[in-house]
Design a protein around this motif. Structure first.
Motif, PDB file in Angstrom:
ATOM      1  N   ILE A  10       0.842  -1.199   0.000  1.00 21.84           N
ATOM      2  CA  ILE A  10       0.000   0.000   0.000  1.00 21.84           C
ATOM      3  C   ILE A  10       0.875   1.247   0.000  1.00 21.84           C
ATOM      4  O   ILE A  10       0.579   2.237  -0.690  1.00 21.84           O
ATOM      5  CB  ILE A  10      -0.950  -0.020   1.201  1.00 21.84           C
ATOM      6  N   SER A  11       1.981   1.229   0.767  1.00 24.99           N
ATOM      7  CA  SER A  11       2.883   2.376   0.795  1.00 24.99           C
ATOM      8  C   SER A  11       3.481   2.620  -0.592  1.00 24.99           C
ATOM      9  O   SER A  11       3.559   3.769  -1.055  1.00 24.99           O
ATOM     10  CB  SER A  11       4.001   2.128   1.806  1.00 24.99           C
ATOM     11  N   ALA A  12       3.917   1.552  -1.264  1.00 26.09           N
ATOM     12  CA  ALA A  12       4.470   1.694  -2.609  1.00 26.09           C
ATOM     13  C   ALA A  12       3.424   2.216  -3.591  1.00 26.09           C
ATOM     14  O   ALA A  12       3.715   3.075  -4.432  1.00 26.09           O
ATOM     15  CB  ALA A  12       5.022   0.354  -3.083  1.00 26.09           C
ATOM     16  N   LEU A  13       2.206   1.711  -3.464  1.00 29.36           N
ATOM     17  CA  LEU A  13       1.139   2.193  -4.346  1.00 29.36           C
ATOM     18  C   LEU A  13       0.835   3.663  -4.094  1.00 29.36           C
ATOM     19  O   LEU A  13       0.574   4.433  -5.032  1.00 29.36           O
ATOM     20  CB  LEU A  13      -0.114   1.343  -4.147  1.00 29.36           C
ATOM     21  N   PHE A  14       0.846   4.080  -2.818  1.00 25.63           N
ATOM     22  CA  PHE A  14       0.661   5.485  -2.496  1.00 25.63           C
ATOM     23  C   PHE A  14       1.752   6.331  -3.167  1.00 25.63           C
ATOM     24  O   PHE A  14       1.470   7.380  -3.756  1.00 25.63           O
ATOM     25  CB  PHE A  14       0.714   5.697  -0.985  1.00 25.63           C
ATOM     26  N   ALA A  15       3.010   5.871  -3.051  1.00 28.59           N
ATOM     27  CA  ALA A  15       4.121   6.623  -3.627  1.00 28.59           C
ATOM     28  C   ALA A  15       3.996   6.714  -5.145  1.00 28.59           C
ATOM     29  O   ALA A  15       4.205   7.787  -5.735  1.00 28.59           O
ATOM     30  CB  ALA A  15       5.444   5.972  -3.241  1.00 28.59           C
ATOM     31  N   VAL A  16       3.666   5.608  -5.794  1.00 29.26           N
ATOM     32  CA  VAL A  16       3.509   5.604  -7.252  1.00 29.26           C
ATOM     33  C   VAL A  16       2.360   6.519  -7.678  1.00 29.26           C
ATOM     34  O   VAL A  16       2.484   7.315  -8.626  1.00 29.26           O
ATOM     35  CB  VAL A  16       3.286   4.170  -7.763  1.00 29.26           C
ATOM     36  N   LEU A 175      11.027  13.939  -3.509  1.00 33.34           N
ATOM     37  CA  LEU A 175      10.835  14.094  -2.065  1.00 33.34           C
ATOM     38  C   LEU A 175       9.393  13.815  -1.667  1.00 33.34           C
ATOM     39  O   LEU A 175       9.132  13.174  -0.632  1.00 33.34           O
ATOM     40  CB  LEU A 175      11.245  15.512  -1.641  1.00 33.34           C
ATOM     41  N   ALA A 176       8.447  14.282  -2.497  1.00 33.76           N
ATOM     42  CA  ALA A 176       7.034  14.034  -2.184  1.00 33.76           C
ATOM     43  C   ALA A 176       6.707  12.551  -2.255  1.00 33.76           C
ATOM     44  O   ALA A 176       5.945  12.023  -1.433  1.00 33.76           O
ATOM     45  CB  ALA A 176       6.142  14.811  -3.157  1.00 33.76           C
ATOM     46  N   ALA A 177       7.292  11.826  -3.234  1.00 26.96           N
ATOM     47  CA  ALA A 177       7.050  10.385  -3.336  1.00 26.96           C
ATOM     48  C   ALA A 177       7.609   9.663  -2.118  1.00 26.96           C
ATOM     49  O   ALA A 177       6.956   8.767  -1.555  1.00 26.96           O
ATOM     50  CB  ALA A 177       7.676   9.840  -4.617  1.00 26.96           C
ATOM     51  N   ALA A 178       8.834  10.072  -1.697  1.00 27.55           N
ATOM     52  CA  ALA A 178       9.422   9.441  -0.512  1.00 27.55           C
ATOM     53  C   ALA A 178       8.591   9.737   0.730  1.00 27.55           C
ATOM     54  O   ALA A 178       8.315   8.848   1.550  1.00 27.55           O
ATOM     55  CB  ALA A 178      10.858   9.922  -0.331  1.00 27.55           C
ATOM     56  N   VAL A 182       6.573   7.046   3.134  1.00 35.70           N
ATOM     57  CA  VAL A 182       6.752   6.934   4.589  1.00 35.70           C
ATOM     58  C   VAL A 182       5.431   7.166   5.306  1.00 35.70           C
ATOM     59  O   VAL A 182       5.041   6.390   6.196  1.00 35.70           O
ATOM     60  CB  VAL A 182       7.821   7.940   5.066  1.00 35.70           C
ATOM     61  N   LEU A 183       4.750   8.245   4.936  1.00 37.31           N
ATOM     62  CA  LEU A 183       3.464   8.524   5.580  1.00 37.31           C
ATOM     63  C   LEU A 183       2.451   7.417   5.281  1.00 37.31           C
ATOM     64  O   LEU A 183       1.660   7.037   6.148  1.00 37.31           O
ATOM     65  CB  LEU A 183       2.925   9.876   5.099  1.00 37.31           C
TER      66      LEU A 183
END
Length: 463
Positions: A10-16, A175-178, A182-183
């Protein structure tokens, strides 16, 4: 390769997803800024062209025309990055600012097609590594002289700004993707806490704690159906486990009696010398116990096949009235011995396995005769309606308490646990009846009152 956890996925999908949104936003933002710069440049170029056009229109004589280059120099003072070139009708360079070089195609097109040479003809090119944006237009003096005026702006500062803006946007997107990853990890882990709590509860369950249930209050809406379904599964497992434990206990109890009888008879037979007739009597008695155990084992294997869906009825037309009359002939001697009458009414025909249906009817009749007092009658009624055949087996007798009715088809179930089944079978007959009826796609139910106990079997007629 170890699969990613749900939190990491889910974190990776959020970042993508965040990166895609920011990339699309950055693209349209860059296009908007570029369009803004282009509009500003066009506005400035239009203004300078209008200024130059006014100067040409005021050149009414040769003196004014000769003074026009000086006027153009004066008008362009202080406009750094602005280049102007003027070509007369013969193609000679009539006026130019320092460092002004224009694409030949721009000048040729304007000379060849003066009507198409307007302010809309904005072009971009590079010279010595510096970008330019410019246009060309046709000017005329009052005497009718035609001149081609080309004007351009050095847009290196715009290009540098756009390059820096793209670099900043790219870094901001990374930076926003990272930060989103994290968030997203923190939020997802916090959001999945109820699921981890459910997992911990499930992990602590065992056969000794099947009565426990997952809490359904306080769970997210998405997990409430899962908890309810799991609780329902636990209830079924608890019920099945209890029935399995009772089944194992009943098997041990039912087998212990004939085995104890055989051991006792064998010990008595071996305790002293006996005659042939006495040994024959002991062997006949042992044979009865062996037959009882064989029947019990056969019934248990039959039910095991039913549990695993291995009962496959042969499809043939079965006349239930004929089968009932045949069973009456078979049970006639036993019924007369007990003083019980047998009666049958109606008719019905169903598709199915004749031997299996005969066995189900036989078990129902045996159960009814066994629980009917002398002087009473067992009645079998057959009927067909609405594409279904109904079989009613009625016998008068003591009413069965309502709490026992749902369990009559359980294996080894006793209405009175203290009652022994000496000579009455192993208590699997009704369970076998239900398995046969289920295999034929039918249903069976029982009702009981002070007047009678009725078993109702419904079978599809296939019509």
């Amino acid at each position: 390769m170890r699969p990613l956890s749900l939190t990491n996925r889910i974190s990776a999908l959020f970042a993508v997803a965040a990166s895609l949104v920011l990339l699309v936003t950055a693209y349209f933002l860059a296009q908007a800024v570029e369009a803004h710069f282009k509009a500003e440049d066009r506005h400035e170029l239009d203004g300078k062209l209008e200024l130059i056009r006014n100067l040409f229109e005021r050149a009414e004589g040769p003196e004014e025309l000769a003074a026009l280059p000086r006027q153009l120099d004066d008008a362009l003072i202080g406009h750094h990055g602005l280049a102007v070139a003027v070509i007369d009708a013969t193609g000679r360079l009539w006026f130019t600012t320092s460092g002004a070089t224009f694409p030949d195609a721009l000048l040729r097109d304007c000379q060849a097609r003066p009507a198409a040479c307007t302010a809309e003809n904005l072009r971009e090119w590079e010279q010595a590594g510096r970008p330019y944006r410019g246009m060309a237009a046709t000017m005329r003096t009052p005497q009718g002289g035609a001149y081609t005026v080309a004007i351009a702006l050095d847009i290196a500062h715009h290009a540098q700004f756009m390059q820096e803006a793209r670099s900043v946007l790219g870094l901001a997107i990374l930076l926003a993707a990272a930060a989103t990853a994290v968030l997203g990890w923190v939020v997802t882990r916090w959001g999945l806490f109820p699921l981890r709590r459910v997992t911990a509860t499930v992990a602590g369950m065992s056969a000794k704690h099947l009565a426990e249930r997952l809490p359904t209050t306080g769970l997210p809406v998405e997990l409430q159906p899962l908890a309810s379904a799991f609780n329902a599964m636990l209830a079924r497992l608890d019920d099945s486990f209890r029935r399995l434990s009772a089944f194992s206990s009943d098997i041990a109890h039912e087998l212990r009696t004939p085995i104890s009888n055989l051991m006792t008879q064998t010990q008595v037979a071996l305790s002293s010398a006996r005659g042939n007739e006495e040994y024959k009597e002991i062997l006949y008695s042992s044979l009865e116990e062996y037959e009882r155990m064989a029947q019990m084992v056969g019934d248990m294997l039959y039910l095991a096949q039913a549990d695993h869906g291995l009962l496959k009825p042969v499809q043939e037309k079965v006349n239930l009235a004929n089968e009932t009359r045949g069973l009456f002939d078979y049970f006639e001697a036993w019924a007369e011995e007990r003083g019980v009458a047998l009666a049958q009414t109606g008719a019905a025909t169903v598709p199915g396995d004749r031997l299996m249906l005969r066995r189900a009817l036989s078990n129902l009749l045996a159960n009814a005769i066994r629980h009917t007092a002398a002087g009473q009658a067992v009645k079998v009624s057959l009927a067909t309606q609405g594409g279904q055949a109904e079989i009613f087996v009625d016998n008068p007798g003591t009413a069965i308490p309502a709490e026992h009715l749902p369990h009559l088809f359980d294996r080894f179930y006793r209405v009175d646990p203290a009652r022994q089944r000496a000579g009455d079978g192993a208590g699997l007959g009704l369970a076998i009846v239900k398995s046969i009826v289920d295999a034929h796609g039918g249903s069976i139910a029982v009702t009981s009152s002070e007047q009678r106990t009725r078993f109702r079997v419904v079978l599809p007629t296939g019509e």
